[in-house]
Design an enzyme around this catalytic site. Structure first.
Site, PDB file in Angstrom:
ATOM      1  N   HIS A 101      35.863  45.283  45.204  1.00 12.84           N
ATOM      2  CA  HIS A 101      37.312  45.390  45.434  1.00 12.84           C
ATOM      3  C   HIS A 101      37.556  46.790  45.996  1.00 12.84           C
ATOM      4  O   HIS A 101      36.860  47.735  45.635  1.00 12.84           O
ATOM      5  CB  HIS A 101      38.126  45.320  44.142  1.00 12.84           C
ATOM      6  CG  HIS A 101      37.932  44.094  43.304  1.00 12.84           C
ATOM      7  ND1 HIS A 101      36.879  43.938  42.452  1.00 12.84           N
ATOM      8  CD2 HIS A 101      38.697  42.982  43.165  1.00 12.84           C
ATOM      9  CE1 HIS A 101      36.987  42.774  41.826  1.00 12.84           C
ATOM     10  NE2 HIS A 101      38.077  42.171  42.233  1.00 12.84           N
ATOM     11  N   ASP A 104      37.653  49.471  43.421  1.00  9.05           N
ATOM     12  CA  ASP A 104      36.394  49.764  42.710  1.00  9.05           C
ATOM     13  C   ASP A 104      35.681  50.941  43.359  1.00  9.05           C
ATOM     14  O   ASP A 104      35.064  51.747  42.687  1.00  9.05           O
ATOM     15  CB  ASP A 104      35.381  48.611  42.806  1.00  9.05           C
ATOM     16  CG  ASP A 104      35.891  47.302  42.282  1.00  9.05           C
ATOM     17  OD1 ASP A 104      36.770  47.312  41.422  1.00  9.05           O
ATOM     18  OD2 ASP A 104      35.372  46.261  42.752  1.00  9.05           O
TER      19      ASP A 104
HETATM   20  C1  XUL Z   1      38.218  37.754  37.628  1.00 12.75           C
HETATM   21  C2  XUL Z   1      37.267  37.583  38.732  1.00 12.75           C
HETATM   22  C3  XUL Z   1      37.349  38.586  39.821  1.00 12.75           C
HETATM   23  C4  XUL Z   1      37.098  38.022  41.182  1.00 12.75           C
HETATM   24  C5  XUL Z   1      37.318  39.008  42.301  1.00 12.75           C
HETATM   25  O1  XUL Z   1      38.095  36.839  36.623  1.00 12.75           O
HETATM   26  O2  XUL Z   1      36.429  36.712  38.698  1.00 12.75           O
HETATM   27  O3  XUL Z   1      36.467  39.618  39.544  1.00 12.75           O
HETATM   28  O4  XUL Z   1      35.804  37.535  41.292  1.00 12.75           O
HETATM   29  O5  XUL Z   1      38.579  39.544  42.285  1.00 12.75           O
END
Ligand code: XUL
Ligand code: CO
Length: 436
Positions: A101, A104
């Site tokens: 993300h 992150d």
């Molecule tokens: C949350 C989840 C996230 C997504 C990406 O449950 O799985 O980490 O994979 O935003």
């Protein structure tokens, strides 16, 4: 480059007889299974958020994870250093892909422009690290759920300026994914749902979500980004209800808003469990619509009702996933991204290795078992025979849509009462156990 995981060598395949815990016992990347190297079937990815940013806190206690390389500051220097640590990890564990993300890898700064500027400088460093080690971005995404501004949702927030902030973040995250050659881009609607319908205009919110996704598609087109977009279903947590609740709900939404040509699903095992489905069920739904794109590999805990994101070590689970993936013909842009975290008690850096080794070995075994099951054809033969009354005669005419109720009324009156054959579920479960 400095070594942060000193004392840990590159993890190698040593075979099932090895008792070295820092070696693969089943995952042999170059070994051919069903005509393809294991690593090309499995396309493992590591999740930046869990590996580098998860402090292993829970609602009752602070984080426990030891991260001696991290000074805890929201600085560019710290962000760059973490990236170096992560790429050392990828190299040593032998994982080719990763996912992140935006927040992150680079922190929120004083203004949105400063945030984006730092983010793109950090992304450039990721680009250099990718080149040095031959690593690749499986998918990128934007975090539209942590910051308090997204408390009511991002694209589904009742506040239009929040929608704009989210759009700005996703635009920049798509730019970054494009710059890094990312093979996909994921939307997980972390807070795209509601806490209560008492204050919610659901129809309007879902419309806004679709508008947002169309904007993303249009923007990607305008910059020539051709990676695959994914939606990741999850029924709840953090919201009471999320609009992308399961595979079927996502497909319905994508069809309703004319988005199905642009999106596939990124299915996560623990999310399937939370939705009250098996992962196999979610995969069958997605594959049936030609919309299975990628997988977030993990598992839940049968005794806990939340998203525990454990590493996948259950061989029934990995076998069932690989059976369906093989039948689908394998991944195109997707892969098996370990969206999984260590338990709070497993706080040492070496536990990151044990965790991923376990997941990779479990999937290697699942792959081999699934390939053997498909080669033997016993299950598929059984299922084929079970439906054979539709291969010809009146069943054939039903499938060919050549008959209607009038014809079937006449036909049914003229035949003996139907004789059923056994579904043999227990027998087939015994056969599956023989393979395991
Ligand atoms: C949350 C989840 C996230 C997504 C990406 O449950 O799985 O980490 O994979 O935003
Ligand atoms: Co996920």
């Amino acid at each position: 480059m400095a070594a942060y995981f000193s004392g840990i060598e590159k993890i190698n395949y040593e075979g099932p007889d090895s008792d070295n815990p820092l070696a693969f016992h089943h995952y042999n990347p170059t070994e051919l299974v069903a005509g393809k190297p294991m690593k090309d079937h499995l396309r493992f990815g590591a999740a930046y958020w869990h590996c580098m940013r998860n402090e292993l806190a829970d609602p009752f206690g602070a984080g426990t994870a030891l991260m001696p390389w991290d000074d805890g500051s929201a600085t560019e220097q710290n962000a760059l250093k973490r990236a170096d640590v992560f790429f050392e990890f990828l190299e040593k564990i032998g994982i080719d892909y990763y996912c992140f993300h935006d927040r992150d890898i680079s922190p929120e700064c004083g203004t949105l422009t400063e945030t984006h500027d730092m983010f793109h400088r950090v992304v450039a460093h990721f680009g250099d690290l990718q080149k040095q080690g031959g690593k690749k971005l499986l998918w990128g995404t934007a975090c539209l759920f942590s910051h308090p501004r997204y408390a009511h949702g991002a694209s589904t927030s009742p506040n239009a300026d929040v929608f704009a902030y989210g759009a700005s973040q996703v635009k920049n995250a798509i730019d970054a994914t494009h710059a890094l050659g990312g093979e996909g881009y994921t939307f997980w609607g972390g807070r795209e749902g509601y806490g209560s319908l008492i204050n919610t205009d659901m129809t309007r919110e879902v419309d806004h979500l679709a508008t947002f996704l169309h904007m993303a598609v249009d923007y990607a087109k305008s910059i020539g980004y051709t990676g695959q977009f994914y939606i990741e279903p999850k029924p709840r947590e953090p919201s009471t209800h999320q609009y992308d609740s399961d595979a079927a709900a996502c497909l319905n939404f994508l069809r309703q808003y004319d988005l199905l040509d642009h999106f596939k699903l990124n299915l996560e095992t623990n999310h399937a469990t939370l939705a009250g489905h098996t992962m196999e069920h979610e995969m069958e739904v997605a594959i049936g619509a030609n919309a299975l794109g990628s997988i977030d590999a993990n598992r839940g805990d049968e005794l806990l009702g939340w998203d525990t994101d454990q590493f996948p070590t259950n061989l029934y689970g990995t076998t069932n996933v690989m059976l369906r993936l093989l039948k689908m013909g394998g991944f195109t842009t997707g892969g098996l991204n370990f969206d999984a975290k260590r338990r709070r008690e497993s706080h040492e850096p070496v536990d990151l290795f044990h965790a991923h080794i376990g997941g990779m070995d479990a999937f290697a075994r699942g792959l081999k078992i699934a390939a053997k099951i498909i080669e033997d054809g016993r299950f598929s033969e059984f299922v084929k025979t079970r439906y054979s009354s539709f291969d010809s005669g009146m069943g054939g005419k039903i499938e060919a849509k050549q008959v209607g109720f009038q014809d079937l009324d006449e036909y049914a009156r003229g035949i003996e009462a139907p004789q059923l054959s056994s579904g043999r579920q227990e027998h087939l479960e015994n056969v599956l156990n023989d393979y395991l």
